[in-house]
Scaffold this active site. Structure first.
Site, PDB file in Angstrom:
ATOM      1  N   ALA A 170     -13.674  93.465  45.422  1.00  0.00           N
ATOM      2  CA  ALA A 170     -13.304  94.350  46.717  1.00  0.00           C
ATOM      3  C   ALA A 170     -13.807  93.865  47.905  1.00  0.00           C
ATOM      4  CB  ALA A 170     -14.102  95.778  46.602  1.00  0.00           C
ATOM      5  N   GLU A 187      -8.414  77.893  39.024  1.00  0.00           N
ATOM      6  CA  GLU A 187      -8.905  76.454  38.589  1.00  0.00           C
ATOM      7  C   GLU A 187     -10.618  76.317  38.651  1.00  0.00           C
ATOM      8  OE1 GLU A 187      -6.720  77.884  40.913  1.00  0.00           O
ATOM      9  OE2 GLU A 187      -5.244  76.010  41.736  1.00  0.00           O
ATOM     10  N   CYS A 238      -5.085  75.799  46.291  1.00  0.00           N
ATOM     11  CA  CYS A 238      -5.746  76.194  47.222  1.00  0.00           C
ATOM     12  C   CYS A 238      -6.583  74.973  47.925  1.00  0.00           C
ATOM     13  CB  CYS A 238      -6.371  77.419  47.774  1.00  0.00           C
ATOM     14  SG  CYS A 238      -8.137  77.413  47.085  1.00  0.00           S
TER      15      CYS A 238
HETATM   16 ZN   LIG Z   1      -8.165  78.078  44.711  1.00  0.00          ZN
END
Ligand SMILES: [Zn+2]
Length: 145
Positions: free
Chosen positions: A59, A68, A99
């Site tokens: 949240a 990952e 990312c």
């Molecule tokens: Zn990531």
């Protein structure tokens, strides 16, 4: 980027098939009530174990973590330190790429040639290496310079 479907010079076809099916299955346990963006991952250790992960949102949005990193974290606390490959599965096409935070996190425990198998919604695969994802990265060796 190299696109490969069924074979790799590093992994056997059976290993790739297991990685892809387990990454796909791991999406089912993703906790992503906010983004609805499911990600499943499966990490293959040098000893032949398959360790899965999924994204876990919060949240308080920045607190969430990626598939990952949950896979690598689970493996590390299980005593694993050497890895052959990771597969990451999402519901989009083309497949999502790890990312920046995950690229750095994975580079800590892998070599530049470590393969990342990225699967799209149809389980079509794109393979890239950590070295391609994060060239010139900062690593453990830099601390000694
Ligand atoms: Zn990531």
């Amino acid at each position: 980027m190299n696109t490969m479907a069924t074979s790799s010079p590093i992994l056997t076809t059976r290993e790739i098939e297991t990685l892809s099916s387990k990454a796909q299955a791991a999406k089912e346990v993703a906790y992503c009530p906010y983004s609805k963006f499911r990600v499943g991952a499966c990490l293959l250790t040098q000893s032949g174990e398959y360790i899965t992960g999924a994204n876990i949102e919060n949240a308080s949005y920045p607190v969430g973590t990626c598939a990952e990193r949950t896979a690598f974290g689970t493996a590390i606390v299980a005593g694993q330190r050497e890895f052959k490959a990771i597969a990451v599965a999402t519901d989009i096409s083309p497949p999502a790429s790890p990312c920046g935070m995950c690229r750095q996190f994975m580079s800590e425990f892998t070599s530049p040639s470590f393969p990342v198998y990225m699967y799209d919604k149809s389980m079509k695969c794109t393979v890239v290496t950590i070295g391609e994802l994060l060239p010139g990265c900062f690593g453990p060796g830099d601390l000694d310079k």
